[in-house]
Design an enzyme around this catalytic site. Sequence first.
Site, PDB file in Angstrom:
ATOM      1  CG  HIS A   1      -2.335  -1.129   0.885  1.00 41.90           C
ATOM      2  ND1 HIS A   1      -1.878  -1.771   1.059  1.00 41.90           N
ATOM      3  CD2 HIS A   1      -3.233  -0.710   0.519  1.00 41.90           C
ATOM      4  CE1 HIS A   1      -3.708  -2.831   0.893  1.00 41.90           C
ATOM      5  NE2 HIS A   1      -3.826  -2.050   0.422  1.00 41.90           N
ATOM      6  N   GLY A   2       1.732   1.188   0.218  1.00 34.74           N
ATOM      7  CA  GLY A   2       3.183   2.419   0.647  1.00 34.74           C
ATOM      8  C   GLY A   2       4.179   2.269   1.526  1.00 34.74           C
TER       9      GLY A   2
END
Lengths: 370, 464
Positions: free
Chosen positions: B317-318
């Site tokens: 997700h990051g």
Amino acid sequence: MKKRIKSILLCTVFVLMIGILSVWFLLKGENGYSVSERRELAKFPKLDFETVMNGSFTSEFEDYCRDRFPARDSFRSVKAVSEFFIFGNTTCNGFYLHDGHIGKTEYPMNTSSLDGAAEKIKFLYDKFLSGNVENTYFSLIIDKNAFLTEGAKVLSMDYNEYEKYITEKLSFAEYISIYELLGADDFYFTDQHWKQESIVDVADKISGAMGNPISESFEKIKLDNPFYGTYYSQAALPHEPDDIYYLTNDMIESCVITSLDTGTPEKAEMYNMKNAFGRDPYEMYLCGSQAIMRIDNPNADTDKKLVVFRDSFGSSIVPLMVESYSSITLVDTRYIINSAFLGNYIDFSEFDDALFLYSTLILNNSTMMK
Amino acid sequence: MLFSGIPFLYLFLPLVLILYFIAPTKLKNFVLMLSSVFFYAWGERKYVIMLLLSVLFGYVFGLLIEKTRGKAASRLFLVLSVIQNLGFLCYFKYADFFIENFNAATGLSVPLLGVVLPIGISFYTFQILSYTVDVYRGDVAAQKNFVTLAAYITMFPQLIAGPIVRYSDVALQLGERTHSFEKAAVGIRRFVFGLAKKVLLANRLGEFCDIFRASDEQSVIFYWVYGIAYMLHIYFDFSGYSDMAIGLGKVFGFDFIENFNYPFISKSATEFWRRWHMSLGTWFRDYVYIPMGGNRVSFLRHVFNILTVWMLTGFWHGAEWNFVIWGLYFAIVLMLEKAFLLKLLKNSKVISRIYALVIVLISFLIFNATKLSMAWTDIRSIFGFGGLPLFSHETAVYLRGYGLTLIISAFAATPVAAHCLSKLRGKAAAAVSVCECFVLPAMFIICTAYLVDGSFNPFLYFRF
């Protein structure tokens, strides 16, 4: 078969709807000025290799499409109505409805803006007024949120705290409080401004505090056209228009109005009838947005001269205060590139009194004051 | 270009639909590919070449893997494909994260690369990986036609925010698919619902979250409402996008996999992950967890597998520690559930649902934090340890303003409305269909009105 017909029907509705709006969108003329939003709509962005590669074209194109969309004002109304009546929101784009009024939330109290405004006002006082004028006054116009927000259940500044904060900052000027004289009824339903016919007592209080209570009476004249104020246009909500009046008498009519906006004196009007029937009828008062105006009153009770630093609220109240001054000069620093050069256009040594007359809305957003 | 934008809805989409449906069958994939590349280039000019390069690598490696099937070279080509894909992903998404942490650990100051994250790289990389792995496993045949493979990977409905459609799911449809009014009507319905979720619910909830963050008068209740609003915001934002993608897919003749299944009615975190971002969950299960041995290994190895998979899920997700913590948080919760919690939760549906919602709500506080300290402050504050009052005037005012949106959103996040509609359809199908012909266009017009007069319209999952 039945399912197929239903599917064809749904597809047809969407093809027609999107198709019509798309074609209308493409054939519509170039964006111009939006009267309802009081702004220039976005123009087609510059298209070249650089703007495409740095992304400015695509991002500006999105804005352009929003502004160019057909029946934009109707769509804005659809959104506003949905916000209030479907989602039960208390505000839409900051606007709210209460007691027949359209209001715009002003929250929170922006102390850095107030500090900036106080600095700018102090600069004007130090540079042009100190040592020149005998008396300096300050009056704060409380905006209509103060009288509406409690019932509307929207956030509101503490106006007593606001008044205290700004008056302490401007202690060099004598403060004339008009808070207790104002109420929601003194403001237009569809605009942020006060109604001239409702503020004679306010004008009297300010004039009286400066040693010149108003003795003249006024004739109230109603304009034929309906007044849809700026809040009406910006909120995009269906609403009844206001009535707009102006107050006059022989003395007001004998005044000579001069606009010094361009540096060269030009004849102007106390009540400009062209503006009264234009896009913003409130601009009838002292011709609307003007940087420097002068009102000369040949029939004044005294030969005193007054300079008023003001915003648009001043346009409708100053005409009521002309009887005691042979000359009133109005300065709106929002329309001046640099107020440090005001001395090139105005001889400040000729004034007896100075009045700073600002609304809470302007001081809370003081970057526009130059 | 955003699905929920005027240029897409009223310029790009009508033009692409015209070109697509007038094109002969053998050119339809070409039209789809060309329009998808334009769609991507509109928002990501600099990396469009990289996208096409990734597709080309996927195409070549797919062919080479198939050609050398059964030989050592096949495995080598798979490894090269994985290295190429993960190499691109690591460089563009994680390089600066690793450098920052290296600098922090060693005290050195290696300059950051300052690379901008290409939109959708996490999604299309996983699609290409699944393709080459599936070809290697012999689950699908390598695609011989470059345009067809490019049309699959770049297909604009799912290119930049999923669902992560696997090649195996659409391989047949890429070659031959049917277009019908029935399918298009289903697609339109799904698209409009997705658009409404995004524009009418997610954007308003996002505004509320921004207001909360900017507020000087936070309170414990305000925190809880914010937590719920953020949870609903991210759900409607992402599931709205997935709905629009699935709907557009239908119009173009494809059946994409579902990505959400009312996750907030889950009775445990385990169930939540079976209902939330399903295409990502199943991807990690099939391409990471099971190849690592899944649960058919020793206890310690199983724990390691779970921790690895969830850490990677978070990291996907990051490139921030909060995402890693978020993934590990779920790993621990899922292991605890497996160990004993699930048995306890079976005793009460109400308690299990509340438990799942609280667990998810806390997870999103971690997810949304820009710093770990912010996550810690949020968690402390929501449980009343942040020194905040229980309630404030601002809380009351904003609850009044956004209360109905929150109620509508909470209701729409359950299957109740869909259940009622399907019952009604069973009883009065004709009336429902006629109503649909008015209600759906009306919803579309209201969405358009919000887009014409709005500027708050970001898609959260674009940054992943």
